[in-house]
Design a protein around this motif. Structure first.
Motif, PDB file in Angstrom:
ATOM      1  N   TRP A 147     -11.849   6.983 -15.630  1.00 37.62           N
ATOM      2  CA  TRP A 147     -11.051   5.895 -16.564  1.00 37.62           C
ATOM      3  C   TRP A 147     -10.626   4.559 -15.743  1.00 37.62           C
ATOM      4  N   TYR A 148     -10.474   3.550 -16.582  1.00 38.95           N
ATOM      5  CA  TYR A 148     -10.031   2.322 -15.344  1.00 38.95           C
ATOM      6  C   TYR A 148      -9.820   1.095 -16.688  1.00 38.95           C
ATOM      7  N   VAL A 149      -9.023   0.536 -15.735  1.00 39.33           N
ATOM      8  CA  VAL A 149      -8.662  -0.325 -16.519  1.00 39.33           C
ATOM      9  C   VAL A 149      -8.690  -1.373 -15.873  1.00 39.33           C
ATOM     10  N   GLY A 150      -9.073  -3.018 -16.730  1.00 44.18           N
ATOM     11  CA  GLY A 150      -9.482  -4.420 -15.980  1.00 44.18           C
ATOM     12  C   GLY A 150      -8.561  -5.020 -16.282  1.00 44.18           C
ATOM     13  N   GLU A 151      -8.392  -5.897 -15.153  1.00 42.56           N
ATOM     14  CA  GLU A 151      -7.592  -6.626 -15.249  1.00 42.56           C
ATOM     15  C   GLU A 151      -7.486  -8.485 -15.055  1.00 42.56           C
ATOM     16  N   ASP A 152      -7.079  -9.337 -15.812  1.00 44.96           N
ATOM     17  CA  ASP A 152      -6.997 -10.963 -15.799  1.00 44.96           C
ATOM     18  C   ASP A 152      -6.485 -11.462 -14.872  1.00 44.96           C
ATOM     19  N   ILE A 153      -5.575 -10.955 -13.856  1.00 38.05           N
ATOM     20  CA  ILE A 153      -4.963 -11.890 -13.415  1.00 38.05           C
ATOM     21  C   ILE A 153      -5.367 -13.088 -12.595  1.00 38.05           C
ATOM     22  N   ALA A 154      -3.515 -14.200 -12.434  1.00 41.40           N
ATOM     23  CA  ALA A 154      -4.080 -15.444 -11.713  1.00 41.40           C
ATOM     24  C   ALA A 154      -3.330 -15.285 -10.916  1.00 41.40           C
ATOM     25  N   VAL A 155      -3.218 -16.116  -9.401  1.00 45.15           N
ATOM     26  CA  VAL A 155      -2.184 -15.870  -8.651  1.00 45.15           C
ATOM     27  C   VAL A 155      -2.323 -17.323  -7.995  1.00 45.15           C
ATOM     28  N   PRO A 156      -1.559 -18.206  -7.158  1.00 45.10           N
ATOM     29  CA  PRO A 156      -1.226 -18.837  -6.620  1.00 45.10           C
ATOM     30  C   PRO A 156      -2.374 -18.769  -5.673  1.00 45.10           C
ATOM     31  N   ARG A 157      -3.201 -19.989  -5.081  1.00 45.77           N
ATOM     32  CA  ARG A 157      -4.372 -19.636  -3.694  1.00 45.77           C
ATOM     33  C   ARG A 157      -3.647 -18.173  -2.535  1.00 45.77           C
ATOM     34  N   SER A 158      -2.843 -18.909  -2.360  1.00 53.33           N
ATOM     35  CA  SER A 158      -2.139 -18.742  -0.894  1.00 53.33           C
ATOM     36  C   SER A 158      -1.691 -16.805  -1.102  1.00 53.33           C
ATOM     37  N   ALA A 159      -1.406 -16.590  -2.613  1.00 45.40           N
ATOM     38  CA  ALA A 159      -0.569 -15.098  -2.870  1.00 45.40           C
ATOM     39  C   ALA A 159      -2.434 -14.409  -2.692  1.00 45.40           C
ATOM     40  N   LEU A 160      -3.584 -14.623  -2.401  1.00 48.75           N
ATOM     41  CA  LEU A 160      -4.737 -14.009  -2.444  1.00 48.75           C
ATOM     42  C   LEU A 160      -4.541 -12.913  -1.882  1.00 48.75           C
ATOM     43  N   PRO A 161      -3.734 -13.336  -0.549  1.00 52.00           N
ATOM     44  CA  PRO A 161      -4.017 -11.984   0.561  1.00 52.00           C
ATOM     45  C   PRO A 161      -2.947 -11.121   0.239  1.00 52.00           C
ATOM     46  N   ALA A 162      -2.021 -11.763  -0.246  1.00 54.41           N
ATOM     47  CA  ALA A 162      -1.134 -10.602  -0.497  1.00 54.41           C
ATOM     48  C   ALA A 162      -1.112  -9.378  -1.505  1.00 54.41           C
ATOM     49  N   VAL A 163      -1.866 -10.277  -2.618  1.00 54.53           N
ATOM     50  CA  VAL A 163      -2.574  -9.467  -3.573  1.00 54.53           C
ATOM     51  C   VAL A 163      -3.821  -7.676  -3.127  1.00 54.53           C
ATOM     52  N   PHE A 164      -4.870  -8.288  -2.326  1.00 60.91           N
ATOM     53  CA  PHE A 164      -5.681  -7.568  -1.790  1.00 60.91           C
ATOM     54  C   PHE A 164      -4.480  -6.448  -1.192  1.00 60.91           C
ATOM     55  N   ASP A 165      -3.851  -6.918  -0.164  1.00 60.31           N
ATOM     56  CA  ASP A 165      -2.826  -6.342   0.739  1.00 60.31           C
ATOM     57  C   ASP A 165      -2.343  -5.329  -0.009  1.00 60.31           C
ATOM     58  N   PRO A 219      -0.808   9.089 -18.014  1.00 58.50           N
ATOM     59  CA  PRO A 219       0.024   7.270 -17.452  1.00 58.50           C
ATOM     60  C   PRO A 219      -0.574   6.692 -16.412  1.00 58.50           C
ATOM     61  N   ALA A 220      -1.241   7.206 -15.040  1.00 52.62           N
ATOM     62  CA  ALA A 220      -0.950   6.833 -14.005  1.00 52.62           C
ATOM     63  C   ALA A 220      -1.008   5.620 -13.453  1.00 52.62           C
ATOM     64  N   LEU A 221      -2.927   5.942 -14.637  1.00 60.87           N
ATOM     65  CA  LEU A 221      -2.715   4.668 -14.738  1.00 60.87           C
ATOM     66  C   LEU A 221      -2.663   2.901 -14.873  1.00 60.87           C
ATOM     67  N   GLY A 222      -2.329   2.917 -16.462  1.00 57.43           N
ATOM     68  CA  GLY A 222      -1.611   2.485 -16.949  1.00 57.43           C
ATOM     69  C   GLY A 222      -0.210   1.562 -16.163  1.00 57.43           C
ATOM     70  N   ALA A 223       0.378   2.253 -15.326  1.00 61.61           N
ATOM     71  CA  ALA A 223       1.773   2.266 -14.990  1.00 61.61           C
ATOM     72  C   ALA A 223       0.731   1.701 -13.565  1.00 61.61           C
ATOM     73  N   ALA A 224      -0.234   2.182 -12.755  1.00 60.16           N
ATOM     74  CA  ALA A 224      -0.200   1.231 -11.681  1.00 60.16           C
ATOM     75  C   ALA A 224      -1.157  -0.766 -12.443  1.00 60.16           C
ATOM     76  N   ALA A 225      -1.798  -0.262 -13.269  1.00 60.34           N
ATOM     77  CA  ALA A 225      -2.237  -1.765 -13.658  1.00 60.34           C
ATOM     78  C   ALA A 225      -0.796  -2.352 -14.069  1.00 60.34           C
ATOM     79  N   THR A 226       0.357  -2.290 -14.915  1.00 58.27           N
ATOM     80  CA  THR A 226       1.185  -2.788 -15.048  1.00 58.27           C
ATOM     81  C   THR A 226       1.671  -2.994 -13.346  1.00 58.27           C
ATOM     82  N   ASP A 227       1.990  -2.186 -13.047  1.00 58.66           N
ATOM     83  CA  ASP A 227       2.772  -2.553 -11.520  1.00 58.66           C
ATOM     84  C   ASP A 227       1.849  -3.872 -11.018  1.00 58.66           C
TER      85      ASP A 227
END
Lengths: 465, 465
Positions: B331-349, B392-400
């Motif tokens: 099962w999978y969900v693909g996202e397309d979020i964008a953040v200010p570049r300085s926030a990229l490390p925080a997203v991967f963390d 539901p955990a998958l969708g919940a993680a994506a929304t998180d």
């Protein structure tokens, strides 16, 4: 209750000037200053976004319409105000809230002067690209309201391309945030772009998140002089045909060179009959210079690299204008047409046609990189007629030129906006259905016509029922 | 009269498919294909702009809503259609009407495939910059409807920055032209930008004037491998801190490298635990290369210039995706979020946090130059549960994760659009007043909700009277 009473009662801390002779300068902007008034409107100087919102709400409740105003440097009457309107000035909203080098953005209040932002950015090695000729005196809020252009737009884009997010006060006083701090983002309609350039008819910008760029590693100024205006205009195509994309390409025709020489004591006309003034920037500046010299020389130009010390003077000559107001009194109309670049020679070729047909003098400088021209149409005022309206031939010539630009796929306003001054010309450009569509959007956002009524959008011909 | 009867009677030459099992593929796009239907909608294939207009008028008269469709490659359900709707396909509108090197523009019909335009432009030394991953199969009309992004956007802008003018069929079947052939232009509201990215809810693009650029004089690909995802993500800031602005910066995290190796037989993971794949272009390529190598090496990268012959393979590995659909069912969900570049490390963390909290696997590639990430959240499907809905955990993680991006000033969609799939997330991003404002504009343009109803704009919470 009067507007001034309502404002001072609802907002005791608000700085506000009552309608009086003292507020007369707030009745017009740089585009309508030629017809001054005796008595000005009420002017409010809110100091925060929330105060702007509250003031707009108060005015809307009283049925008073609101004219947003930055520095009043606009050239189309967008900030001119009637005595029964409320001017909301952003002069007190001058904070640079944030500079983020990591995200290459700045968050500013709308009253920040364009040049002041760049002064603040220089120590970070960053700059804000849009550079209207008024950059030393115009506000970023006004730049956003008019989607201001400038010299560097062909390479770096107009104001719209540098706006990531906006805080906007809507006509009912609601304060909303649109856009984001990321470079990309496509959630919902592109309301940021809708507000940019809407000349205050949809909302008042009270905050902006602006995209920045690194200062170029190198800059170089070149001059290319030609033996005639026509030869120079035709040579501009050689830049497009090359692979170099300069930061700036300004083209000055023969009368413009003479005018600048007359009021500045320069000797440009002696060096040629037209001038392409080019700024290259970025990496590989020597490669870029070599390729451009080859291209422009082959097109008939006498090309020279300007020593770094002399470049600022040349740019200052270009930016300082053409000496209007000096010498013999003159009626004049300034235009702001833009055409596809390939049509630039045809526009300059059309000037003698206009001169013969209407008895006017026509010259222009062009932001040649993006096809934006500022033609100046002049008629000398005979002795004793100072202060009288210009003969109809001047306006007819100006409209003729606008129609010519439209016939070539161009626009009546490249960067100054429509305001009140260019409404009739805008009606020539926009078909009736597009005009009605624009008004439908205005009505949806501002059903009570609170914000800057009568500006920017030509009134559509009413549809028969 | 039925829709199909009305269409064939009013437009005898129109190619049209009746609703049937054969049109089932027109009921969904690449974002909704996972839930196929038995029976599809009526599909019309107009061959001219005027025919699009006439078909929309016929549908509107019958009260049938219209779903515009390009190649159906969208990832958010924007082109999915119910059995009671009319799909208007642009597949027959495939003409490249004009290529103008002098004006650096092309005029195209909406059904032209993105890659086909660039093939046609190459002999002129020009290119069209926006390059969504789907460029080989997606249409320019669809790219415009979604304001498509791609890999080169940080330097060259998204689709919006390359659209000068549009021919648009409005919801009542009127055909209008907005914009101009000049680079600049500020007459009236910026309706071009309003239509770009509006996902077919305001109009159907039937023609576009697109801005082109000269092919770069040089291109160079660099790899920078890092010892961990976190180290690589943090090193991206070194690019921003340098003065080099690459055409492309793709960042691939550790699970992505493993996935690519597994389905492509490559050995990326052996070379490092994360990868910044960079393309430089333009003048001064050696200067640019030297400055970037210095910056990324100082940030901990093992940097190498990729021999020209090997670069296409690396880019193909990047573009070919991560091997979804291979290996164990997921099962999978693909996202397309964008953040200010300085926030990229925080997203991967944040990925390990999500993995611990929801039991999912999370990885991402990022268009790092503009902060746009495509996280993939996966849950293995236990034997026997294939075809059942994801827990539901998958969708919940994506929304998180979406909420995390929003908390950092980002957006739920960097480039794919909202369609139907991301409506709930869009509602998290846009405040209620902005949602109502967007609907007011939609209502003003399309009062009968003819075009793509229910898409793109989350339904605002109703205002109490």
């Amino acid at each position: 209750m009067s507007l001034i009473d309502a404002l001072t009662r609802a907002h005791p801390a608000l700085e506000v000037l009552p309608a009086s002779a003292a507020t007369a300068p707030y009745a017009y902007d740089a585009g309508t200053r030629r017809t001054p008034v005796e008595h000005g409107p009420v002017v409010a100087f809110p100091a925060t976004a929330a105060e702007v919102a509250a003031v707009v709400r108060t005015a809307a409740d009283l049925g008073v319409s609101v004219v947003p105003r930055g520095a009043g440097t606009g050239l189309s009457g967008g900030a001119s105000a009637g005595a029964d309107q409320l001017v909301v000035s952003t002069e007190r909203l001058t904070r640079i809230v944030e500079i983020s080098p990591a995200d290459e953005l700045a968050v500013v209040e709308p009253g920040v002067i364009n040049a002041d932002l760049n002064t603040a950015l220089a120590p970070y090695g960053l700059f804000y690209a849009p550079d209207p000729a008024s950059y030393a005196i115009s506000t970023l809020g006004g730049n956003i309201a008019t989607n201001a252009g400038g010299l560097r737009c062909a390479k770096y884009g107009v104001t719209r391309e540098s706006v990531l997010a906006l805080d906007v006060v809507l006509p009912d006083g609601a304060l909303v945030h649109v856009g984001h701090r990321s470079i990309k983002g496509v959630t919902g309609l592109d309301l940021v772009s809708l507000f940019v350039g809407s000349e205050g008819v949809l909302g008042i910008v009270v905050g902006a998140t602006l995209r920045l760029r690194p200062l170029p590693v190198a800059r170089r100024t070149l001059t290319a002089f030609f033996d005639s205006t026509g030869e120079g205009a035709r040579a501009l195509g050689a830049i497009t045909a090359s692979r170099v994309r300069p930061a700036v390409v300004e083209f000055l025709d023969e009368p413009t060179l003479r005018d600048i020489d007359a009021h500045s004591g320069s000797d440009l006309r002696r060096r040629g009959a037209s001038l392409a003034l080019v700024e290259l920037d970025g990496f590989g500046i020597d490669e870029q210079t070599a390729e451009l010299i080859t291209a422009l020389t082959a097109a008939g130009g006498r090309v020279a690299v300007v020593p770094d010390g002399e470049a600022p003077l040349l740019w200052e000559l270009r930016r300082s204008g053409r000496g209007l107001g000096q010498g013999a009194p003159t009626w004049y109309v300034g235009e702001d047409i833009a055409v596809p670049r390939s049509a630039l020679p045809a526009v300059f070729d059309y000037f003698p046609v206009l001169e013969a047909r209407y008895g006017v003098r026509v010259s222009a400088v062009a932001h040649a990189g993006d096809g934006n021209l500022h033609p100046l149409l002049k008629l000398p005022i005979p002795p004793g007629l100072e202060g009288t309206p210009a003969p109809p031939a001047l306006g007819a010539a100006a409209t003729d030129l606008v129609a010519f630009a439209l016939s070539r796929g161009g626009t009546v306003s490249g960067e100054h906006g429509i305001g009140t001054v260019k409404l009739d010309w805008a009606a020539l450009e926009l078909d009736d259905r597009v005009q009605r569509l624009s008004h439908a959007i205005k009505d949806a956002v501002d059903p009570d016509d609170v914000l800057n009524p009568g500006k920017a959008l030509p009134a559509p011909v009413l549809q028969p029922a």
